[in-house]
Write a protein that holds these residues in place. Structure first.
Motif, PDB file in Angstrom:
ATOM      1  N   GLN A  23       0.832  -1.208   0.000  1.00 50.26           N
ATOM      2  CA  GLN A  23       0.000   0.000   0.000  1.00 50.26           C
ATOM      3  C   GLN A  23       0.868   1.259   0.000  1.00 50.26           C
ATOM      4  OE1 GLN A  23      -0.787  -3.053   1.369  1.00 50.26           O
ATOM      5  NE2 GLN A  23      -2.181  -2.573   3.031  1.00 50.26           N
ATOM      6  N   ARG A  24       1.941   1.236   0.767  1.00 47.99           N
ATOM      7  CA  ARG A  24       2.837   2.396   0.839  1.00 47.99           C
ATOM      8  C   ARG A  24       3.554   2.603  -0.492  1.00 47.99           C
ATOM      9  NH1 ARG A  24       4.272   3.400   6.489  1.00 47.99           N
ATOM     10  NH2 ARG A  24       6.479   3.678   6.029  1.00 47.99           N
ATOM     11  N   ALA A  25       3.942   1.481  -1.118  1.00 53.33           N
ATOM     12  CA  ALA A  25       4.602   1.589  -2.418  1.00 53.33           C
ATOM     13  C   ALA A  25       3.647   2.149  -3.471  1.00 53.33           C
ATOM     14  CB  ALA A  25       5.128   0.224  -2.847  1.00 53.33           C
ATOM     15  N   LEU A  26       2.387   1.689  -3.441  1.00 53.45           N
ATOM     16  CA  LEU A  26       1.398   2.189  -4.402  1.00 53.45           C
ATOM     17  C   LEU A  26       1.140   3.680  -4.183  1.00 53.45           C
ATOM     18  CD1 LEU A  26      -0.755   1.820  -6.593  1.00 53.45           C
ATOM     19  CD2 LEU A  26      -2.347   1.098  -4.787  1.00 53.45           C
ATOM     20  N   LEU A  27       1.011   4.100  -2.923  1.00 55.29           N
ATOM     21  CA  LEU A  27       0.797   5.517  -2.640  1.00 55.29           C
ATOM     22  C   LEU A  27       1.950   6.352  -3.190  1.00 55.29           C
ATOM     23  CD1 LEU A  27      -0.726   7.818  -1.225  1.00 55.29           C
ATOM     24  CD2 LEU A  27       0.604   7.316   0.833  1.00 55.29           C
ATOM     25  N   PHE A  28       3.169   5.884  -2.993  1.00 56.00           N
ATOM     26  CA  PHE A  28       4.344   6.625  -3.478  1.00 56.00           C
ATOM     27  C   PHE A  28       4.306   6.752  -5.000  1.00 56.00           C
ATOM     28  CE2 PHE A  28       8.560   8.294  -2.834  1.00 56.00           C
ATOM     29  CZ  PHE A  28       9.236   8.012  -4.016  1.00 56.00           C
ATOM     30  N   LEU A  67      -5.576   0.418   0.236  1.00 55.21           N
ATOM     31  CA  LEU A  67      -5.057   1.785   0.371  1.00 55.21           C
ATOM     32  C   LEU A  67      -6.202   2.786   0.486  1.00 55.21           C
ATOM     33  CD1 LEU A  67      -2.763   3.817   0.400  1.00 55.21           C
ATOM     34  CD2 LEU A  67      -2.736   3.754  -2.117  1.00 55.21           C
ATOM     35  N   ARG A  68      -7.270   2.578  -0.287  1.00 54.65           N
ATOM     36  CA  ARG A  68      -8.430   3.481  -0.205  1.00 54.65           C
ATOM     37  C   ARG A  68      -8.983   3.540   1.218  1.00 54.65           C
ATOM     38  NH1 ARG A  68     -11.224   1.718  -5.835  1.00 54.65           N
ATOM     39  NH2 ARG A  68     -10.826   3.632  -7.026  1.00 54.65           N
ATOM     40  N   SER A  69      -8.998   2.383   1.897  1.00 52.17           N
ATOM     41  CA  SER A  69      -9.568   2.338   3.247  1.00 52.17           C
ATOM     42  C   SER A  69      -8.730   3.131   4.245  1.00 52.17           C
ATOM     43  CB  SER A  69      -9.693   0.886   3.717  1.00 52.17           C
ATOM     44  OG  SER A  69      -8.415   0.320   3.960  1.00 52.17           O
ATOM     45  N   GLN A  70      -7.475   3.448   3.878  1.00 50.45           N
ATOM     46  CA  GLN A  70      -6.587   4.172   4.783  1.00 50.45           C
ATOM     47  C   GLN A  70      -6.478   5.651   4.457  1.00 50.45           C
ATOM     48  OE1 GLN A  70      -2.848   2.064   4.875  1.00 50.45           O
ATOM     49  NE2 GLN A  70      -3.793   0.117   5.425  1.00 50.45           N
ATOM     50  N   LEU A  71      -7.106   6.064   3.342  1.00 53.71           N
ATOM     51  CA  LEU A  71      -7.079   7.463   2.937  1.00 53.71           C
ATOM     52  C   LEU A  71      -8.460   8.078   3.104  1.00 53.71           C
ATOM     53  CD1 LEU A  71      -4.982   7.186  -0.363  1.00 53.71           C
ATOM     54  CD2 LEU A  71      -4.171   7.949   1.880  1.00 53.71           C
ATOM     55  N   PRO A  72      -8.547   9.406   3.149  1.00 47.10           N
ATOM     56  CA  PRO A  72      -9.879  10.037   3.183  1.00 47.10           C
ATOM     57  C   PRO A  72     -10.717   9.611   1.997  1.00 47.10           C
ATOM     58  CG  PRO A  72      -8.164  11.638   3.704  1.00 47.10           C
ATOM     59  CD  PRO A  72      -7.459  10.396   3.256  1.00 47.10           C
ATOM     60  N   ALA A  73     -12.033   9.635   2.177  1.00 47.47           N
ATOM     61  CA  ALA A  73     -12.961   9.212   1.117  1.00 47.47           C
ATOM     62  C   ALA A  73     -12.670   9.971  -0.172  1.00 47.47           C
ATOM     63  CB  ALA A  73     -14.396   9.450   1.563  1.00 47.47           C
ATOM     64  N   GLY A  74     -12.671   9.250  -1.290  1.00 49.46           N
ATOM     65  CA  GLY A  74     -12.439   9.871  -2.590  1.00 49.46           C
ATOM     66  C   GLY A  74     -10.984  10.128  -2.882  1.00 49.46           C
ATOM     67  N   GLY A  75     -10.077   9.589  -2.066  1.00 49.73           N
ATOM     68  CA  GLY A  75      -8.660   9.876  -2.244  1.00 49.73           C
ATOM     69  C   GLY A  75      -8.074   9.262  -3.501  1.00 49.73           C
ATOM     70  N   ILE A  76      -8.654   8.140  -3.951  1.00 52.33           N
ATOM     71  CA  ILE A  76      -8.180   7.480  -5.178  1.00 52.33           C
ATOM     72  C   ILE A  76      -9.367   7.286  -6.110  1.00 52.33           C
ATOM     73  CG2 ILE A  76      -7.145   5.410  -6.159  1.00 52.33           C
ATOM     74  CD1 ILE A  76      -5.626   5.011  -3.603  1.00 52.33           C
ATOM     75  N   GLU A  77      -9.201   7.670  -7.355  1.00 51.57           N
ATOM     76  CA  GLU A  77     -10.247   7.485  -8.357  1.00 51.57           C
ATOM     77  C   GLU A  77      -9.798   6.467  -9.383  1.00 51.57           C
ATOM     78  OE1 GLU A  77     -12.349  11.928  -8.331  1.00 51.57           O
ATOM     79  OE2 GLU A  77     -11.148  11.273 -10.065  1.00 51.57           O
ATOM     80  N   SER A  78     -10.752   5.647  -9.837  1.00 55.87           N
ATOM     81  CA  SER A  78     -10.483   4.721 -10.934  1.00 55.87           C
ATOM     82  C   SER A  78     -10.833   5.410 -12.238  1.00 55.87           C
ATOM     83  CB  SER A  78     -11.324   3.454 -10.780  1.00 55.87           C
ATOM     84  OG  SER A  78     -11.061   2.837  -9.543  1.00 55.87           O
ATOM     85  N   ASP A  79     -10.022   5.197 -13.222  1.00 54.27           N
ATOM     86  CA  ASP A  79     -10.290   5.763 -14.541  1.00 54.27           C
ATOM     87  C   ASP A  79      -9.987   4.686 -15.564  1.00 54.27           C
ATOM     88  OD1 ASP A  79      -9.986   9.184 -15.503  1.00 54.27           O
ATOM     89  OD2 ASP A  79     -10.649   7.510 -16.747  1.00 54.27           O
ATOM     90  N   SER A  80     -10.379   4.966 -16.774  1.00 56.96           N
ATOM     91  CA  SER A  80     -10.167   3.965 -17.819  1.00 56.96           C
ATOM     92  C   SER A  80      -8.682   3.650 -17.922  1.00 56.96           C
ATOM     93  CB  SER A  80     -10.690   4.486 -19.159  1.00 56.96           C
ATOM     94  OG  SER A  80     -10.064   5.719 -19.478  1.00 56.96           O
ATOM     95  N   GLY A  81      -8.353   2.432 -17.590  1.00 59.15           N
ATOM     96  CA  GLY A  81      -6.982   1.984 -17.751  1.00 59.15           C
ATOM     97  C   GLY A  81      -6.046   2.300 -16.621  1.00 59.15           C
ATOM     98  N   GLY A  82      -6.527   2.894 -15.487  1.00 59.92           N
ATOM     99  CA  GLY A  82      -5.593   3.189 -14.421  1.00 59.92           C
ATOM    100  C   GLY A  82      -6.241   3.816 -13.204  1.00 59.92           C
TER     101      GLY A  82
END
Length: 930
Positions: A23-28, A67-82
């Motif tokens: 999760q930390r690596a993905l956030l970075f 990782l989403r569960s550890q960040l504020p709501a809406g911190g990560i968005e899914s988009d086409s392809g990434g």
């Protein structure tokens, strides 16, 4: 909500903490392209450059979800392809730094370069595989300096963290809160808990902070140490007087809001307290954060006690250090074992780090096995660490050296008590003031009215005793103390203070087991006999037959030649537990010879009269009666137990014998004696105040009320019995009582209420987790579902019972018979009458083998119900006649009885009501099986 993410000086996220290596690596990686969609393929390549999982998309989705569960709501968005991290570049400190350097370069602006350098608050953190980012940042820093940027004057000089702080979110929050409210806060905890790391994490959040390491400092050197840390060491020729040094410290620290961190104060507590008090008086803008194994004792001091990591954080720390030691993490099996290792190390951060470091040369299984001698296993650590942090033994030695003789003695004595000791019942040479002093020094914990130790510190105390040749004498003193406590509380089990006594045995269980093991292994025969004899009735009440059998078997040889009451109890209860244990006595034919020897050994007991040992007053007549009838047709349910009044016994033994008389009378269909004995037992136990005996008497009385057709009274008394037993007996015994309540509710036509109760019973059984309990509760649930005509649910419950039965080799024959009866009734409803007959025959054979008349009568009624379904009214009446004869009463409230009576005339009804004297009924049921 705007969220800032920092990597300079360590990973930091506003209002949250990100855990987990991936999760930390993905956030970075997402932060490097903040606000921009990062393609899935790019993320996979960067996160798994060498060894990608088979299903990379699923693995990535799982990490994103965590990782989403550890960040504020809406911190990560899914988009086409990434995926996109929803923050601006200005919200990520390393991007803000790079943008400022780029702008300074484009505009040739030294001020922008200085702003960039002000963002650099420490070495940039990065996950493994992203070293190139750190290299790029160093290039940018050099460029900012070339552009004329000024490095801001250091506001503090804190030690750089060698590793990240794991967990401690709640502790961090508490330190911040305490510092906001108090000017001096002390982080308290045992050695190796992570006090220094926590203090440094808080200090790094402050604009101005000063760190002073006191571990190497000696007496009289605290003022110079603070002065040196401020950057103003004593110059050659300065007079090192306390007054002069204090003035220079005050001058160096004055004029600003400053957090002073004093680390490792425990060996200089009085001196550190004096320095802190002087500084606080002189510097109103100063706040002090100390770490110590005991309080400073400064006026206004607030505390943040820390101890073990929680299990998730302990595992996280272990896994990180595992990666550092061997280059890869833990698999699922290792993770489970790592949790065990962490627990055995009390989840102390330093101990975990020392253990995980051994994975470079040892397997995790070897480390786990080696913890039996943890101080040898963890006898080396990082050479760069302070000496007291290089081994587990030296870690505690640091505290030991600061103790006086009374405190050392108390620590060693308390180490012989695995479960600690009650603060209101100290003995064995312990005193509250000395133990409280050890609490202040973070070597002992006081909680829930008990003094306890972390296991690591306890084993250190045992090691000290062993080194000094005092271990055996200390353990003997502990066992003697426990034996006396067990004797007193055993007597309380048979009176109004039963709950206090049970609570004592429950709480002291680990201590008692340690004492018993020592007394048996040494051996100390008299002491072992006293301990086990005093625990026998407790095991009986808690339905702990296997524990009882194991200890009675071990101690019985030690009791030979001992004519004490305790030795007699050990001998008798050992035979009794083996002869009547429900786990194997009925189902394993190989046990029959041993059962015969056990029972016959009970038949020549000398009677014990009033004033003698209460257990022996009960055991003598009870076991003599059983032994005399063994191998006869009266065994085991037709035994006649004498009245305690006729033997001149004390009230409690007399009342217990009446409960047994009622139980055996009920089993053999002697309704008159059941009513008489249950009433006497009920009245006697109400006077005695023994809640366990009272609950048993209520249960037997409610059985009699039920047979007598007084269903509402029976239900009320059954519920009283269940309530009285709730905190006393095992879940299994409680289920047997509640089974009667369910039967009464069904007979009263309150099926919905029965269903609500059975759902609670199932939940309680699942929480208990035992196969016996779950199987029994599920069988009862099947019975209720059948009564409510919910055949699908009844079948499902029955299938679950069938799955569980192979896991319960000693299943009670009564339960087996009841399950087969339920199966037969379901098959009848399905119209499968031949299959129903086969199930009835199977259940009846088991019921007859048990000799339990109530369950035999139930199977007889099952044959009657089947006969009705076939239109064979005469056979149905014959089956009912047999059931009445076996049971001793015509229970007209039973739906099956009512259905059969509906086809009988009044003359037949009267004849059935008088049929209880027919002794050939059981043989008649055997004929039905043919």
């Amino acid at each position: 909500m705007r969220v800032r993410i920092g990597f300079f000086g360590g990973l930091a996220v506003d209002d949250g903490t990100v855990t987990g290596v991936m999760q930390r690596a993905l956030l970075f990686r997402l932060a490097l392209d903040a606000g921009t969609v990062v393609p899935t393929r790019t993320l996979v390549d960067d996160l798994w450059p060498d060894d990608a999982p088979e299903n990379t998309r699923a693995a990535l989705q799982s990490i994103v979800s965590r990782l989403r569960s550890q960040l504020p709501a809406g911190g990560i968005e899914s988009d086409s392809g990434g995926y996109r991290l929803v923050v601006g570049r200005e919200d990520v400190d390393i991007l803000e730094f790079q943008d400022l350097v780029s702008a300074a370069h484009d505009q040739h602006d030294p001020a922008l370069a200085s702003r960039a350098l002000a963002v650099w608050r420490g070495e940039p953190w990065h996950p493994e595989g992203f070293e190139w980012v750190a290299a790029d940042l160093l290039v940018d820093r050099a460029r900012a300096l070339e552009l004329g940027g000024a490095v801001p004057a250091p506001v503090h000089d804190l030690p750089a963290p060698l590793t990240d702080l794991v967990g401690r979110d709640a502790d961090l929050a508490l330190v911040r809160s305490q510092l906001a409210a108090s000017r001096v806060v002390t982080i308290l905890g045992p050695g190796g808990a992570g006090k220094t790391s926590l203090a440094l994490a808080v200090a790094r959040e402050r604009e101005h902070a000063l760190f002073v390491e006191l571990a190497p400092v000696g007496s009289g050197e605290v003022w110079p140490a603070v002065l040196g840390a401020s950057g103003r060491d004593l110059r050659l020729g300065d007079a090192p007087t306390a007054a002069g040094t204090a003035e220079r410290v005050i001058g160096a620290l004055g004029g600003r809001d400053l957090l002073l961190v004093l680390d490792n104060c425990e060996h200089l507590v009085a001196e550190a307290a004096h320095v802190v008090a002087e500084l606080l008086r002189a510097l109103p803008r100063l706040r002090v954060l100390a770490t110590s194994r005991e309080p400073l004792g400064v006026v206004g001091e607030a505390f943040v006690p820390i101890g073990s990591l929680d299990r998730a954080d302990a595992l996280e720390l272990f896994e990180r250090r595992t990666v550092a030691a061997r280059g890869h993490g833990l698999d699922d099996d290792e993770r489970r074992l790592a949790l065990v290792v962490c627990d055995r190390l009390d989840r102390l951060a330093l101990a975990i780090e020392l253990a995980a470091a051994r994975l470079r040369t040892m397997s995790l299984a070897e480390i786990s096995a080696g913890l039996d001698d943890r101080f040898t296993l963890l006898a080396s650590g990082p050479r760069s660490a302070m000496p007291r942090h290089q081994t587990l033994w030296s870690l505690i030695d640091w505290s030991w050296d600061l103790l006086d003789e009374d405190e050392r003695h108390a620590l060693c004595v308390l180490a012989t008590f695995p479960a600690g000791i009650a603060a209101n019942a100290l003995g064995a040479g312990l005193s509250a003031p000395v133990l409280d002093a050890l609490v202040d020094k973070s070597l002992v914990q006081r909680s829930a009215g008990r003094f306890r130790m972390l296991e690591t510190i306890r084993e250190y105390g045992l090691g000290r005793l062993a080194r000094e040749g005092r271990l055996d004498s200390a353990r003997e003193a502990q066992a003697l103390f426990l034996a006396e406590g067990a004797r007193r509380h055993d007597a309380m089990l048979r009176g109004a203070r039963i709950h206090d006594a049970l609570a004592w045995f429950d709480t002291e269980e680990e201590n008692l087991l340690a004492a018993m093991r020592f007394a048996v292994d040494t051996p100390l025969p008299s002491l072992a006999v006293r301990l086990v004899a005093a625990s026998g009735w407790y095991w009986t009440m808690r339905d702990r037959h296997l524990d009882a059998i194991g200890w009675f078997d071990q101690v019985a040889p030690l009791a030979e030649g001992d004519d004490s009451d305790e030795a007699t109890i050990v001998s008798l209860m050992g035979h009794l537990s083996r002869a009547f244990s429900g786990d194997t006595a009925w189902t394993d034919p190989s046990n029959e010879e041993q059962r015969a020897r056990d029972v016959l050994a009970l038949s020549t007991i000398e009677p014990v009269g009033a004033g003698g040992n209460e257990l022996l007053q009960v055991l003598a007549p009870l076991l003599t009666a059983f032994g005399a009838s063994f191998a006869t047709e009266r065994w085991p349910f037709m035994v006649d137990i004498p009245r305690g009044e006729d033997l001149g016994l004390d009230p409690w033994p007399t009342a217990i014998l009446h409960v047994m008389r009622a139980a055996l009378a009920e089993n053999r269909g002697d309704i008159e004696q059941e009513g008489e004995a249950s009433l006497i037992a009920l009245e006697m136990f109400e006077r005695l105040g023994d809640q366990w005996g009272l609950a048993l008497a209520r249960q037997m009385r409610s059985e009699w009320l039920s047979i007598s057709g007084r269903l509402e009274e029976a239900l009320a008394l059954t519920d009283e019995s269940t309530a009285g037993m709730r905190d006393i007996t095992s879940t299994q015994d409680a289920l047997q009582q509640q089974g009667l309540a369910l039967n009464l509710l069904l007979r009263l036509g309150r099926a919905d209420e029965a269903q609500a109760r059975v759902e609670k019973m199932l939940a309680a059984a699942r929480a208990d987790g035992g196969v016996r309990v779950i199987a029994h509760a599920t069988a009862l649930a099947a019975t209720v579902a059948l009564a409510r005509d919910d055949l699908e649910v009844a079948r499902a419950h029955l299938a679950r019972v069938d799955e569980l039965v192979p896991e319960w080799p000693g299943i009670y024959p009564q339960l087996v018979a009841a399950v087969e009866l339920t199966r037969a009734c379901i098959l009848m409803r399905d119209g499968l009458l031949d299959e129903s007959l086969a199930a009835l025959r199977s259940g009846a054979e088991t019921a007859l083998a048990s000799g339990d008349h109530p369950i035999i009568a139930q199977l007889a009624l099952g044959f009657g119900e089947l006969a009705l379904a076939r239109g064979e009214h005469d056979e149905a009446l014959r089956a009912l006649e047999l059931a009445v004869a076996v049971r001793g009463a015509l229970e007209t409230a039973d739906p099956r009885v009512a259905a059969i009576l509906a086809v009988a005339g009044d003359d037949k009804r009267r004849e059935l009501a008088e049929a209880s004297s027919r002794s050939v009924a059981v043989e008649g049921l055997r004929e039905l099986l043919a």
